[in-house]
Design a protein around this motif. Structure first.
Motif, PDB file in Angstrom:
ATOM      1  N   GLY A  42       0.757  -1.319  -0.020  1.00  0.00           N
ATOM      2  CA  GLY A  42      -0.063   0.241   0.121  1.00  0.00           C
ATOM      3  C   GLY A  42       1.022   1.389  -0.166  1.00  0.00           C
ATOM      4  O   GLY A  42      -0.104   2.722   0.353  1.00  0.00           O
ATOM      5  N   PHE A  43       2.189   0.829  -0.758  1.00  0.00           N
ATOM      6  CA  PHE A  43       2.912   2.208  -0.367  1.00  0.00           C
ATOM      7  C   PHE A  43       2.608   3.062  -2.218  1.00  0.00           C
ATOM      8  O   PHE A  43       3.083   2.327  -2.782  1.00  0.00           O
ATOM      9  CB  PHE A  43       4.136   1.743   0.509  1.00  0.00           C
ATOM     10  N   ASP A  44       2.049   4.225  -1.606  1.00  0.00           N
ATOM     11  CA  ASP A  44       1.629   4.016  -3.330  1.00  0.00           C
ATOM     12  C   ASP A  44       3.133   5.797  -2.983  1.00  0.00           C
ATOM     13  O   ASP A  44       2.707   6.709  -4.172  1.00  0.00           O
ATOM     14  CB  ASP A  44       0.304   5.184  -3.739  1.00  0.00           C
ATOM     15  N   ASP A  45       3.897   6.214  -2.095  1.00  0.00           N
ATOM     16  CA  ASP A  45       4.891   7.999  -1.851  1.00  0.00           C
ATOM     17  C   ASP A  45       5.784   6.956  -3.108  1.00  0.00           C
ATOM     18  O   ASP A  45       6.535   8.462  -2.139  1.00  0.00           O
ATOM     19  CB  ASP A  45       3.944   8.146  -1.085  1.00  0.00           C
ATOM     20  N   ILE A  46       5.930   6.092  -3.035  1.00  0.00           N
ATOM     21  CA  ILE A  46       7.638   5.530  -3.727  1.00  0.00           C
ATOM     22  C   ILE A  46       7.104   5.116  -5.264  1.00  0.00           C
ATOM     23  O   ILE A  46       6.966   3.832  -5.429  1.00  0.00           O
ATOM     24  CB  ILE A  46       8.761   5.010  -2.924  1.00  0.00           C
ATOM     25  N   LYS A  47       7.652   5.509  -6.309  1.00  0.00           N
ATOM     26  CA  LYS A  47       8.243   5.053  -7.420  1.00  0.00           C
ATOM     27  C   LYS A  47       9.587   4.059  -7.719  1.00  0.00           C
ATOM     28  O   LYS A  47      10.872   4.860  -7.453  1.00  0.00           O
ATOM     29  CB  LYS A  47       7.878   6.700  -8.603  1.00  0.00           C
TER      30      LYS A  47
END
Length: 430
Positions: free
Chosen positions: A290-295
């Motif tokens: 659920g980590f959508d803050d890193i690409k």
């Protein structure tokens, strides 16, 4: 017989004299219990009024915290004590009476304790942390000496940045600019070309304006460098080394770990081999969590590292980071030049990156290309380039941050407790 607290086990039933300070005391009727410390450890001294007389007993009851003395008595075994021994006191010779010692046996705020760091070091907790630090250092020398490494000391004053960053402390070196070293690695590469397998252990400096529990301005790094060694072989050395120092702390610092209430079952799991995942696999794992803050292409923060580590019972290697977020000297993966042959070792329990390492570029032309890409011009890096010009070989190395490792092994939350006199963003005293 004069001895020290850590040696009293050899004198059970005998009278000895110990030079000590009074850490604390309590009395119960006609018995006084003195908590003694001498730098090697802590031990209880029991003063019985009927055995020493009124004058000596009153002297013992009147002792003030951190007063120094020579205390003489009989060593006996004490199964109730974690230390296992105590002294039946017969005589006390006061050396210096301390008055109004500021750190009393009560709760104090962190800033107050840090202002009195020179005195806080005397506490039982800080003693335990520093003993664990010392054991890691001792075991480090043992491991690398047994593995055929030679210790080489890189300079602290340098003419260039090891990482090519701007987070450096500048100083004037006569008529030219110099920096406090942020890593000895480049110099260790030169040493490896001369001695094969080398390591350094010394202070490094980072001018990062960070206040996190993992960061210090001045800290100690252990940095080995190995000629004729590729990335995979280096990973084996890294995990064997970390396993060795962890097990050495378990074996030789059990009393200190107990003092800190450390869960030793966690440390027992620190045994090679360690699991490995690539950076790309780590990104995929974070997306599932659920980590959508890193690409892909971005570096991990503390929450990301903690989440990854929670999936493993042991430290975990994250390998093959993107080239653009790593140092200029790291060798690209021949199968995918967008990533480099590197790894960070992430400790469990939220302690983050403990080790960072890589295989270094050994090709002269590729290193020249990296120089151009990172604007590494002038004479400051000329010597480093020449290492690829005269007898270049594949070589790898890594660095371990001592204070983070101490914090992890000791179970201490903040690295400021793991170095005798921490240098923080807002602290240069004492």
């Amino acid at each position: 017989m004069k001895t020290t607290i850590n040696q009293v086990k050899h004198y059970v039933g005998q009278d000895v004299t110990i030079g000590a300070w009074l850490a604390n005391k309590r009395s119960s009727g006609k018995i006084a219990f003195l908590q003694l410390r001498d730098g090697t450890g802590f031990m209880q001294g029991v003063v019985v009024k009927s055995a020493v007389g009124d004058e000596a007993f009153d002297q013992a009851k009147g002792l003030t915290q951190e007063s120094s003395m020579h205390v003489t008595g009989t060593i006996v075994e004490d199964a109730r004590s974690p230390f296992g021994f105590e002294m039946q006191v017969k005589e006390i010779e006061i050396i210096h009476e301390a008055v109004d010692f500021p750190i009393t046996p009560k709760e104090h705020g962190t800033e107050f304790l840090m202002d009195h760091r020179h005195l806080w070091l005397r506490s039982k907790r800080q003693h335990a942390v520093m003993q664990i630090r010392n054991e890691i250092i001792r075991a480090t020398y043992q491991f690398f000496n047994e593995q055929g490494f030679i210790k080489i000391d890189p300079p602290i004053l340098t003419g260039s940045s090891a990482e090519g960053t701007t987070e450096l402390f500048h100083t004037q070196y006569f008529d030219e600019e110099a920096y406090l070293s942020q890593s000895g690695q480049l110099y260790m590469e030169a040493a490896a070309m001369a001695f094969g397998k080398v390591f350094s252990f010394g202070p490094t400096f980072r001018a990062e304006k960070s206040k996190t529990r993992r960061h210090l301005i001045e800290f100690w790094m252990m940095e080995p460098e190995m000629a004729f060694m590729d990335h995979e072989e280096s990973l084996v050395v890294q995990e064997e080394y970390v396993s060795f120092i962890a097990q050495s702390v378990l074996e030789n610092c059990r009393l200190e770990l107990d003092t800190l209430d450390r869960d030793i079952e966690k440390l027992k799991e620190v045994q090679a081999p360690f699991p490995r995942i690539t950076y790309t696999e780590a990104i995929e794992l974070l997306e599932k969590l659920g980590f959508d803050d890193i690409k892909w292409g971005e570096d991990f923060g503390a929450p990301h590292e903690t989440a990854i580590a929670e999936h493993f019972d042991k430290p975990v290697f994250i390998t093959h980071y993107p080239k653009d977020i790593k140092a200029f000297y790291m060798k690209p993966d021949p199968e995918n030049p967008d990533v480099v042959l590197c790894a960070d070792l992430i400790a469990p329990e939220g302690y983050g990156e403990i080790v960072g390492g890589s295989q270094r570029i050994d090709d002269l032309e590729l290193m020249k290309q990296r120089y151009d890409e990172h604007n590494l011009t002038g004479d400051a890096y000329k010597w480093y380039l020449e290492l690829r010009q005269y007898g270049s070989v594949p070589h790898s190395g890594f660095g371990l941050g001592l204070e983070r490792t101490v914090a992890w092994f000791a179970g201490v939350e903040h690295v400021r407790e793991t170095i005798p006199f921490p240098r923080l963003l807002n602290r240069l005293y004492p």
